[in-house]
Design a protein around this motif. Structure first.
Motif, PDB file in Angstrom:
ATOM      1  N   THR B 108     -29.648 -24.247   0.806  1.00 41.16           N
ATOM      2  CA  THR B 108     -29.282 -24.223  -0.615  1.00 41.16           C
ATOM      3  C   THR B 108     -29.325 -22.788  -1.117  1.00 41.16           C
ATOM      4  OG1 THR B 108     -30.614 -26.224  -0.675  1.00 41.16           O
ATOM      5  CG2 THR B 108     -29.756 -25.452  -2.776  1.00 41.16           C
ATOM      6  N   ALA B 129     -25.819 -30.990  -2.756  1.00 43.88           N
ATOM      7  CA  ALA B 129     -25.650 -32.023  -1.715  1.00 43.88           C
ATOM      8  C   ALA B 129     -24.218 -32.544  -1.695  1.00 43.88           C
ATOM      9  CB  ALA B 129     -26.641 -33.164  -1.951  1.00 43.88           C
ATOM     10  N   ASN B 130     -23.639 -32.737  -2.881  1.00 43.46           N
ATOM     11  CA  ASN B 130     -22.243 -33.195  -2.928  1.00 43.46           C
ATOM     12  C   ASN B 130     -21.283 -32.139  -2.406  1.00 43.46           C
ATOM     13  OD1 ASN B 130     -22.744 -35.721  -3.878  1.00 43.46           O
ATOM     14  ND2 ASN B 130     -22.344 -35.229  -6.034  1.00 43.46           N
ATOM     15  N   ARG B 132     -21.966 -29.906  -0.211  1.00 48.79           N
ATOM     16  CA  ARG B 132     -22.161 -29.841   1.230  1.00 48.79           C
ATOM     17  C   ARG B 132     -21.436 -30.981   1.942  1.00 48.79           C
ATOM     18  NH1 ARG B 132     -27.262 -29.104   5.260  1.00 48.79           N
ATOM     19  NH2 ARG B 132     -26.147 -30.227   6.866  1.00 48.79           N
ATOM     20  N   LYS B 133     -21.525 -32.157   1.346  1.00 44.00           N
ATOM     21  CA  LYS B 133     -20.863 -33.324   1.926  1.00 44.00           C
ATOM     22  C   LYS B 133     -19.341 -33.112   1.966  1.00 44.00           C
ATOM     23  CE  LYS B 133     -20.787 -38.226   1.247  1.00 44.00           C
ATOM     24  NZ  LYS B 133     -20.656 -39.152   0.136  1.00 44.00           N
ATOM     25  N   GLN B 134     -18.813 -32.625   0.871  1.00 45.55           N
ATOM     26  CA  GLN B 134     -17.356 -32.403   0.794  1.00 45.55           C
ATOM     27  C   GLN B 134     -16.900 -31.307   1.755  1.00 45.55           C
ATOM     28  OE1 GLN B 134     -15.418 -31.919  -3.022  1.00 45.55           O
ATOM     29  NE2 GLN B 134     -16.783 -33.365  -4.007  1.00 45.55           N
ATOM     30  N   ALA B 136     -18.393 -30.323   4.561  1.00 48.56           N
ATOM     31  CA  ALA B 136     -18.496 -30.804   5.947  1.00 48.56           C
ATOM     32  C   ALA B 136     -17.343 -31.759   6.271  1.00 48.56           C
ATOM     33  CB  ALA B 136     -19.842 -31.489   6.165  1.00 48.56           C
ATOM     34  N   GLU B 137     -17.026 -32.609   5.325  1.00 48.89           N
ATOM     35  CA  GLU B 137     -15.918 -33.567   5.505  1.00 48.89           C
ATOM     36  C   GLU B 137     -14.596 -32.815   5.728  1.00 48.89           C
ATOM     37  OE1 GLU B 137     -15.784 -37.157   4.602  1.00 48.89           O
ATOM     38  OE2 GLU B 137     -13.585 -37.284   4.712  1.00 48.89           O
ATOM     39  N   ASN B 140     -14.690 -31.152   9.165  1.00 48.57           N
ATOM     40  CA  ASN B 140     -14.635 -32.088  10.296  1.00 48.57           C
ATOM     41  C   ASN B 140     -13.298 -32.801  10.408  1.00 48.57           C
ATOM     42  OD1 ASN B 140     -17.228 -31.462  11.095  1.00 48.57           O
ATOM     43  ND2 ASN B 140     -18.146 -33.021   9.788  1.00 48.57           N
ATOM     44  N   PRO B 198     -18.862 -31.517  14.339  1.00 51.80           N
ATOM     45  CA  PRO B 198     -19.776 -31.776  13.211  1.00 51.80           C
ATOM     46  C   PRO B 198     -21.132 -31.071  13.352  1.00 51.80           C
ATOM     47  CG  PRO B 198     -18.675 -33.794  13.854  1.00 51.80           C
ATOM     48  CD  PRO B 198     -18.331 -32.766  14.907  1.00 51.80           C
ATOM     49  N   ASP B 202     -22.541 -28.502  10.587  1.00 52.94           N
ATOM     50  CA  ASP B 202     -23.881 -28.664   9.986  1.00 52.94           C
ATOM     51  C   ASP B 202     -24.716 -27.407  10.182  1.00 52.94           C
ATOM     52  OD1 ASP B 202     -23.473 -31.158   8.993  1.00 52.94           O
ATOM     53  OD2 ASP B 202     -24.435 -32.231  10.658  1.00 52.94           O
ATOM     54  N   GLU B 206     -26.350 -25.154   7.366  1.00 56.36           N
ATOM     55  CA  GLU B 206     -27.813 -25.115   7.285  1.00 56.36           C
ATOM     56  C   GLU B 206     -28.393 -23.739   7.583  1.00 56.36           C
ATOM     57  OE1 GLU B 206     -29.468 -28.134   9.873  1.00 56.36           O
ATOM     58  OE2 GLU B 206     -28.449 -29.664   8.641  1.00 56.36           O
TER      59      GLU B 206
END
Lengths: 264, 230
Positions: B108, B129-130, B132-134, B136-137, B140, B198, B202, B206
């Motif tokens: 972060t 977090a959102n 990061r999710k987007q 990574a998506e 990937n 993936p 990550d 990270e």
């Protein structure tokens, strides 16, 4: 403008593509067996509706050494091809079972899962079977008919190889893709396609064409052994091309005016 | 003496002749171990990136694009010359990617030193977090060879996007300003992660993201917006 282009492509593709749809695949017995197996599996484990499968290689993972290394073959076959198969199975779950060859024609319209994963499954299944261990591969050669077609389209086999290598260069197929020799309405053609597209898919090339030879130039196909040296991978690859199989492919597509059926 | 001078001028001309020079890595070849190996960095920077730069320089030599800033070449060639665009954009993308990473980066962004960036991430994505999710998506699912991007408009509204091949958000539809990128061409991770993209993505998020650089890019993007509105 884009629409006008695709309409033109559809038009020019139609003569060959209608035939693609009608073509009887010689492995329909296998399909029946596969369906039987699928039903048996479904009874045993109802959750797994697994229509497509990664076909076993016809040779051990290390058989293409030193030109393609065993770790590459294993990851490429088990993981990359495996993922395409898992994803196309997911995308087609609950739908009527259709041979993977037949999914190609309308893959662009059917959406990214069909185009990318359906294409990925067909392309890889096609790729494995056109290769053989180097000592076997070197005993193979193009049939007289194929040789004549190659001479007519490219001048000679060596000329074809040189043009193929140029088309396989990183600047020609930029990023991930494939290089193909295909039968078209006008003899053999050399073409590169991006990602998992192939010339069987309506809209990818000027007309739908039937691949008889294809090379995977995604980095995953060669990176562990060749890293950035794609041209070396390409020129070495001729050592594992099974020309008997390529000749069979040529005979099949010219006779049936359809793409080559694949295992899996 | 004269010979030395003429030799020197040859070097000066030769140095001047290159439109774009391969920038050195902003860290040592072993600095990102074990997340990214020395071997990967050596080949990725010394072979892939260098090749894009060399090819770009030879393609623009003698054209009106010779000695133009890299961004100008990217914008000018985008619709008109695929091979110049591919090599120019890949030269830019890689130079940018290197700066997006550092040893002991990622996680972060620090609220106290990068308040504006954290505020904009929260405002645009709801939470880190959102974001990061987007991100990574996007990374990937960029099919084949491509890039994942965090981009900004001139007001600091952030979004995540992905591009294929050499494509860069500064010219892609929307024309947004890149502030962070992750290279997801297989050559970026294959020697270290093979097919496990993936895991690489990550790890990038990270342990590698250089948030100082991202915060500076955001600042510049918003500055250009302030200048723009004048």
């Amino acid at each position: 403008m884009k629409l006008a282009i695709s309409a033109a492509l559809v038009g020019s593709a139609s003569a060959w593509s209608t035939l693609t749809m009608k073509a009887q695949t010689p492995n329909s017995r296998r399909n029946i067996l596969q369906k039987g197996a699928a039903i048996a599996t479904a009874i045993a484990a109802p959750a797994a509706a697994n229509a497509y499968a990664v076909p076993d290689l016809l040779y051990p993972f290390e058989a293409l050494e030193p030109y393609i290394d065993a770790p590459t073959m294993k990851i490429h076959h088990d993981k990359h091809h495996g993922t395409y198969v898992a994803n196309i199975n997911k995308a087609t779950e609950g739908k009527d079972e259709v041979d993977i060859l037949e999914l190609q024609l309308n893959a662009l319209e059917a959406g990214p899962a069909y185009r990318n994963s359906g294409g990925g499954h067909y392309n890889h299944a096609f790729f494995w079977d056109e290769m053989a261990p180097p000592d076997e591969a070197k005993k193979t050669k193009p049939s007289a008919e194929l040789e004549a077609a190659i001479d007519k389209a490219f001048g000679s086999l060596d000329d074809m190889k040189a043009k193929f290598e140029a088309q396989a260069a990183p600047g020609a197929v930029f990023g991930s893709g494939w290089v193909w020799i295909c039968a078209s309405s006008d003899g053999l053609k050399l073409v590169g396609t991006p990602n998992q597209d192939n010339p069987l898919m309506k809209g990818v090339t000027d007309e739908v064409m039937f691949p008889i030879l294809g090379l995977d130039v995604w980095e995953h196909a060669y990176y562990l052994k060749y890293q950035n040296r794609r041209p070396e991978y390409v020129s070495n690859w001729w050592n594992v091309v099974n020309w008997d199989k390529v000749s069979e492919n040529y005979a099949y597509v010219t006779e049936n005016k359809a793409g080559v059926p694949v295992r899996g | 003496m004269q010979q030395i001078i003429s030799l020197l001028s040859i070097f000066a001309v030769a140095a001047h002749a290159a439109t774009y020079d391969l920038p050195p890595l902003p860290f040592g070849l072993s600095a990102l171990k074990p997340m990214i190996s020395k071997n990967t960095l050596q080949i990725h920077h010394g072979k892939h990136h260098a090749k894009y730069v060399d090819t770009l320089n030879s393609l623009v030599a003698g054209t009106h694009l010779e000695n133009q800033p890299l961004e100008t070449i990217i914008k000018e060639s985008y619709k008109s010359n695929k091979s110049i665009f591919n090599n120019a954009a890949q030269a830019w993308n890689h130079s940018f990617y290197w700066q997006c990473m550092k040893a002991k980066g990622g996680g972060t962004p620090d609220e106290s030193s990068h308040k504006q960036l954290c505020d904009k991430i929260n405002a645009s994505f709801g939470s880190y977090a959102n974001f990061r999710k987007q991100f990574a998506e996007a990374a990937n699912t960029a099919f084949g060879s491509g890039w994942a991007w965090l981009v900004s408009d001139r007001k600091g509204n952030l979004s995540v996007t992905k591009t294929i091949g050499a494509e860069n958000p500064m010219v892609a539809s929307g024309r947004l300003i890149p502030i962070l990128t992750c290279d997801v061409w297989e050559h970026a991770y294959y020697l270290d992660y093979a097919n496990l993209r993936p895991t690489y993505v990550d790890t990038f998020l990270e342990k590698l993201v250089n948030w100082e650089f991202v915060a500076e890019n955001l600042e510049r993007a918003m500055d250009s917006g302030r200048n723009w509105s004048c």
